[in-house]
Design a protein around this motif. Structure first.
Motif, PDB file in Angstrom:
ATOM      1  N   MET A  23       0.809  -1.216   0.000  1.00  0.00           N
ATOM      2  CA  MET A  23       0.000   0.000   0.000  1.00  0.00           C
ATOM      3  C   MET A  23       0.844   1.269   0.000  1.00  0.00           C
ATOM      4  SD  MET A  23      -3.063  -1.020  -0.320  1.00  0.00           S
ATOM      5  CE  MET A  23      -3.926   0.518  -0.018  1.00  0.00           C
ATOM      6  N   GLN A  24       2.140   1.156   0.284  1.00  0.00           N
ATOM      7  CA  GLN A  24       3.006   2.339   0.198  1.00  0.00           C
ATOM      8  C   GLN A  24       2.940   2.977  -1.187  1.00  0.00           C
ATOM      9  OE1 GLN A  24       4.805   3.993   2.423  1.00  0.00           O
ATOM     10  NE2 GLN A  24       4.528   2.634   4.183  1.00  0.00           N
ATOM     11  N   GLN A  25       2.679   2.165  -2.199  1.00  0.00           N
ATOM     12  CA  GLN A  25       2.593   2.687  -3.568  1.00  0.00           C
ATOM     13  C   GLN A  25       1.468   3.709  -3.713  1.00  0.00           C
ATOM     14  OE1 GLN A  25       3.201  -0.673  -6.604  1.00  0.00           O
ATOM     15  NE2 GLN A  25       2.476  -1.740  -4.767  1.00  0.00           N
ATOM     16  N   MET A  26       0.464   3.617  -2.829  1.00  0.00           N
ATOM     17  CA  MET A  26      -0.685   4.512  -2.928  1.00  0.00           C
ATOM     18  C   MET A  26      -0.347   5.948  -2.541  1.00  0.00           C
ATOM     19  SD  MET A  26      -3.264   2.690  -4.012  1.00  0.00           S
ATOM     20  CE  MET A  26      -4.808   3.361  -3.411  1.00  0.00           C
ATOM     21  N   ARG A  27       0.874   6.176  -2.061  1.00  0.00           N
ATOM     22  CA  ARG A  27       1.309   7.554  -1.823  1.00  0.00           C
ATOM     23  C   ARG A  27       1.424   8.321  -3.146  1.00  0.00           C
ATOM     24  NH1 ARG A  27       3.637   8.475   3.261  1.00  0.00           N
ATOM     25  NH2 ARG A  27       4.066   6.601   4.502  1.00  0.00           N
ATOM     26  N   LEU A  28       1.616   7.599  -4.235  1.00  0.00           N
ATOM     27  CA  LEU A  28       1.848   8.222  -5.537  1.00  0.00           C
ATOM     28  C   LEU A  28       0.529   8.451  -6.272  1.00  0.00           C
ATOM     29  CD1 LEU A  28       4.849   6.019  -6.704  1.00  0.00           C
ATOM     30  CD2 LEU A  28       4.939   8.269  -5.593  1.00  0.00           C
ATOM     31  N   ARG A  29       0.323   9.667  -6.744  1.00  0.00           N
ATOM     32  CA  ARG A  29      -0.916   9.978  -7.457  1.00  0.00           C
ATOM     33  C   ARG A  29      -1.086   9.087  -8.682  1.00  0.00           C
ATOM     34  NH1 ARG A  29      -3.339  12.729 -11.548  1.00  0.00           N
ATOM     35  NH2 ARG A  29      -5.298  13.799 -10.995  1.00  0.00           N
ATOM     36  N   ALA A  30       0.005   8.835  -9.397  1.00  0.00           N
ATOM     37  CA  ALA A  30      -0.084   8.009 -10.601  1.00  0.00           C
ATOM     38  C   ALA A  30      -0.616   6.622 -10.293  1.00  0.00           C
ATOM     39  CB  ALA A  30       1.288   7.912 -11.270  1.00  0.00           C
ATOM     40  N   VAL A  31      -0.272   6.088  -9.123  1.00  0.00           N
ATOM     41  CA  VAL A  31      -0.776   4.767  -8.723  1.00  0.00           C
ATOM     42  C   VAL A  31      -2.235   4.874  -8.295  1.00  0.00           C
ATOM     43  CG1 VAL A  31      -0.510   2.864  -7.088  1.00  0.00           C
ATOM     44  CG2 VAL A  31       1.511   3.951  -8.088  1.00  0.00           C
ATOM     45  N   ARG A  32      -2.585   5.892  -7.521  1.00  0.00           N
ATOM     46  CA  ARG A  32      -3.974   6.046  -7.081  1.00  0.00           C
ATOM     47  C   ARG A  32      -4.927   6.184  -8.245  1.00  0.00           C
ATOM     48  NH1 ARG A  32      -1.512   9.698  -3.537  1.00  0.00           N
ATOM     49  NH2 ARG A  32      -2.402  11.472  -4.652  1.00  0.00           N
ATOM     50  N   GLY A  46      -8.807   4.947  -9.663  1.00  0.00           N
ATOM     51  CA  GLY A  46      -8.962   5.604 -10.956  1.00  0.00           C
ATOM     52  C   GLY A  46     -10.320   5.441 -11.596  1.00  0.00           C
ATOM     53  N   TRP A  47     -10.977   4.299 -11.386  1.00  0.00           N
ATOM     54  CA  TRP A  47     -12.310   4.074 -11.941  1.00  0.00           C
ATOM     55  C   TRP A  47     -13.417   4.315 -10.923  1.00  0.00           C
ATOM     56  CZ3 TRP A  47     -11.914  -0.898 -15.501  1.00  0.00           C
ATOM     57  CH2 TRP A  47     -11.200  -0.539 -16.660  1.00  0.00           C
ATOM     58  N   LEU A  48     -13.053   4.802  -9.754  1.00  0.00           N
ATOM     59  CA  LEU A  48     -14.055   5.106  -8.733  1.00  0.00           C
ATOM     60  C   LEU A  48     -14.405   6.592  -8.687  1.00  0.00           C
ATOM     61  CD1 LEU A  48     -12.936   2.888  -5.711  1.00  0.00           C
ATOM     62  CD2 LEU A  48     -14.802   2.470  -7.322  1.00  0.00           C
ATOM     63  N   THR A  49     -13.448   7.461  -9.019  1.00  0.00           N
ATOM     64  CA  THR A  49     -13.716   8.895  -8.963  1.00  0.00           C
ATOM     65  C   THR A  49     -12.947   9.623 -10.053  1.00  0.00           C
ATOM     66  OG1 THR A  49     -13.528  10.907  -7.613  1.00  0.00           O
ATOM     67  CG2 THR A  49     -11.915   9.167  -7.186  1.00  0.00           C
ATOM     68  N   LYS A  50     -13.603  10.618 -10.635  1.00  0.00           N
ATOM     69  CA  LYS A  50     -12.958  11.469 -11.631  1.00  0.00           C
ATOM     70  C   LYS A  50     -12.174  12.607 -10.983  1.00  0.00           C
ATOM     71  CE  LYS A  50     -16.230  11.053 -15.514  1.00  0.00           C
ATOM     72  NZ  LYS A  50     -17.031  11.848 -16.484  1.00  0.00           N
ATOM     73  N   ARG A  51     -12.665  13.107  -9.854  1.00  0.00           N
ATOM     74  CA  ARG A  51     -12.184  14.390  -9.338  1.00  0.00           C
ATOM     75  C   ARG A  51     -11.708  14.339  -7.882  1.00  0.00           C
ATOM     76  NH1 ARG A  51     -17.095  14.976 -11.938  1.00  0.00           N
ATOM     77  NH2 ARG A  51     -16.893  15.963 -13.984  1.00  0.00           N
ATOM     78  N   GLY A  52     -11.741  13.184  -7.244  1.00  0.00           N
ATOM     79  CA  GLY A  52     -11.530  13.147  -5.799  1.00  0.00           C
ATOM     80  C   GLY A  52     -10.171  12.676  -5.346  1.00  0.00           C
ATOM     81  N   ASP A  53      -9.123  12.876  -6.128  1.00  0.00           N
ATOM     82  CA  ASP A  53      -7.823  12.305  -5.762  1.00  0.00           C
ATOM     83  C   ASP A  53      -7.297  12.836  -4.433  1.00  0.00           C
ATOM     84  OD1 ASP A  53      -5.331  10.742  -6.430  1.00  0.00           O
ATOM     85  OD2 ASP A  53      -4.497  12.765  -6.248  1.00  0.00           O
ATOM     86  N   ALA A  54      -7.484  14.115  -4.150  1.00  0.00           N
ATOM     87  CA  ALA A  54      -6.955  14.673  -2.892  1.00  0.00           C
ATOM     88  C   ALA A  54      -7.576  13.968  -1.688  1.00  0.00           C
ATOM     89  CB  ALA A  54      -7.230  16.175  -2.828  1.00  0.00           C
ATOM     90  N   THR A  55      -8.845  13.621  -1.787  1.00  0.00           N
ATOM     91  CA  THR A  55      -9.511  12.920  -0.686  1.00  0.00           C
ATOM     92  C   THR A  55      -9.022  11.491  -0.581  1.00  0.00           C
ATOM     93  OG1 THR A  55     -11.470  14.315  -0.967  1.00  0.00           O
ATOM     94  CG2 THR A  55     -11.747  12.275   0.270  1.00  0.00           C
ATOM     95  N   THR A  56      -8.865  10.801  -1.711  1.00  0.00           N
ATOM     96  CA  THR A  56      -8.405   9.414  -1.661  1.00  0.00           C
ATOM     97  C   THR A  56      -7.002   9.316  -1.079  1.00  0.00           C
ATOM     98  OG1 THR A  56      -7.505   9.396  -3.932  1.00  0.00           O
ATOM     99  CG2 THR A  56      -9.837   8.847  -3.669  1.00  0.00           C
ATOM    100  N   ALA A  57      -6.175  10.341  -1.301  1.00  0.00           N
ATOM    101  CA  ALA A  57      -4.820  10.331  -0.740  1.00  0.00           C
ATOM    102  C   ALA A  57      -4.861  10.305   0.781  1.00  0.00           C
ATOM    103  CB  ALA A  57      -4.044  11.554  -1.235  1.00  0.00           C
ATOM    104  N   GLU A  58      -5.837  10.960   1.375  1.00  0.00           N
ATOM    105  CA  GLU A  58      -5.961  10.985   2.836  1.00  0.00           C
ATOM    106  C   GLU A  58      -6.356   9.618   3.388  1.00  0.00           C
ATOM    107  OE1 GLU A  58      -8.854  13.906   3.760  1.00  0.00           O
ATOM    108  OE2 GLU A  58      -7.731  15.583   2.907  1.00  0.00           O
TER     109      GLU A  58
END
Length: 277
Positions: free
Chosen positions: A150-159, A166-178
């Motif tokens: 799960m450390q890979q999930m720190r990277l936006r490209a991986v998220r 990537g297929w769950l949200t178009k616009r919510g990356d900042a929230t998923t990072a948290e």
């Protein structure tokens, strides 16, 4: 805010106020912050209560003997409603949160007056899509290896990959990072998450029998489905609406599964109109 339940400490937010009570439920590897956008709108005339359940982004470890299967977490949600003495609730769920809501509906949900099912698991769609299959598969790892993966999930490209958010949200990356930070920082949260994922993987058909009882749920249900959903088939939304005696379907454009992130204002509008009827 916090409440002590049988499984452990559960955090929640409560906007307060005298308006209709809306309880909002998130999915796997998510927290109550999923609902921040709709709550900012709805809290002007609704009491919005949002728990963060032990689904991988919680911050307080559960007890070692806690039942972290998805049916067990659904029972924990019912306990949450009872402990806060919430009645005539509008219960809304998206993603696996919608599956938890269906489990409560199948058991009667006496404290629930109406339901909103956003794009969510239904019928035999578990684990759903590449995201769900990947996440459940990682539960086979030890907590230590799970954390390393799960450390890979720190990277936006991986998220943003289809196997992540990537297929769950178009616009919510900042929230998923948290959402991934608690399990990366706390070994006990990783332990809980692996336990939950293993239990989910061992019972992929957990919705099949409860679905047979959904036609007994006699209260209004709004089924709001993302028309561009790549993970939760739109046909499942149509089938759910047809299955429920007081079900109705609304399609939401320009959104993936996580409607509260991609279309917060529209989702808030749908809930407000639904509760006002």
């Amino acid at each position: 805010m916090r409440v002590e339940l049988s499984a452990g400490t559960v955090e929640y937010t409560d906007s307060g106020g005298p308006g209709p009570v809306v309880v909002l439920v998130h999915g796997l590897l998510m927290a109550g912050s999923l609902w921040d956008g709709p709550v900012a709108d709805l809290a002007t005339d609704h009491r919005c209560v949002v728990p963060t359940l032990p689904l991988g982004a919680h911050r307080h470890p559960m007890r070692e003997d806690a039942d972290l299967s998805l049916p067990g977490i659904a029972r924990l949600l019912g306990e949450f409603l009872s402990r806060l003495d919430l009645r005539d609730v509008t219960l809304a769920g998206v993603d696996t949160g919608g599956a938890l809501v269906q489990l409560l509906m199948a058991d009667g949900a006496s404290r629930v007056g109406r339901v909103v099912l956003g794009s969510c698991e239904a019928f035999d769609n578990f684990p759903p899509g590449l995201t769900g299959k990947t996440l459940v598969a990682t539960g086979k790892l030890s907590p230590g290896l799970f954390g390393a993966f799960m450390q890979q999930m720190r990277l936006r490209a991986v998220r943003r990959l289809p196997i992540a958010f990537g297929w769950l949200t178009k616009r919510g990356d900042a929230t998923t990072a948290e959402w991934v930070r608690p399990l990366l920082a706390d070994a006990a949260i990783r332990r809980d998450t692996v336990r939950m994922l293993r239990a989910a993987g061992a019972d992929p058909g957990f919705l099949l029998e409860p679905t047979e009882r959904l036609p007994t749920f006699d209260r209004p249900v709004l089924v709001a489905w993302a028309s561009e959903d790549r993970v939760m088939p739109l046909d499942h939304g149509k089938r759910l609406a047809a299955l429920l005696p007081k079900g109705e379907l609304v399609e939401v454009a320009d959104s993936y599964t996580l409607l509260p992130l991609d279309q917060p204002a529209e989702f808030a509008r749908l809930i407000r109109e639904f509760t006002a009827r």
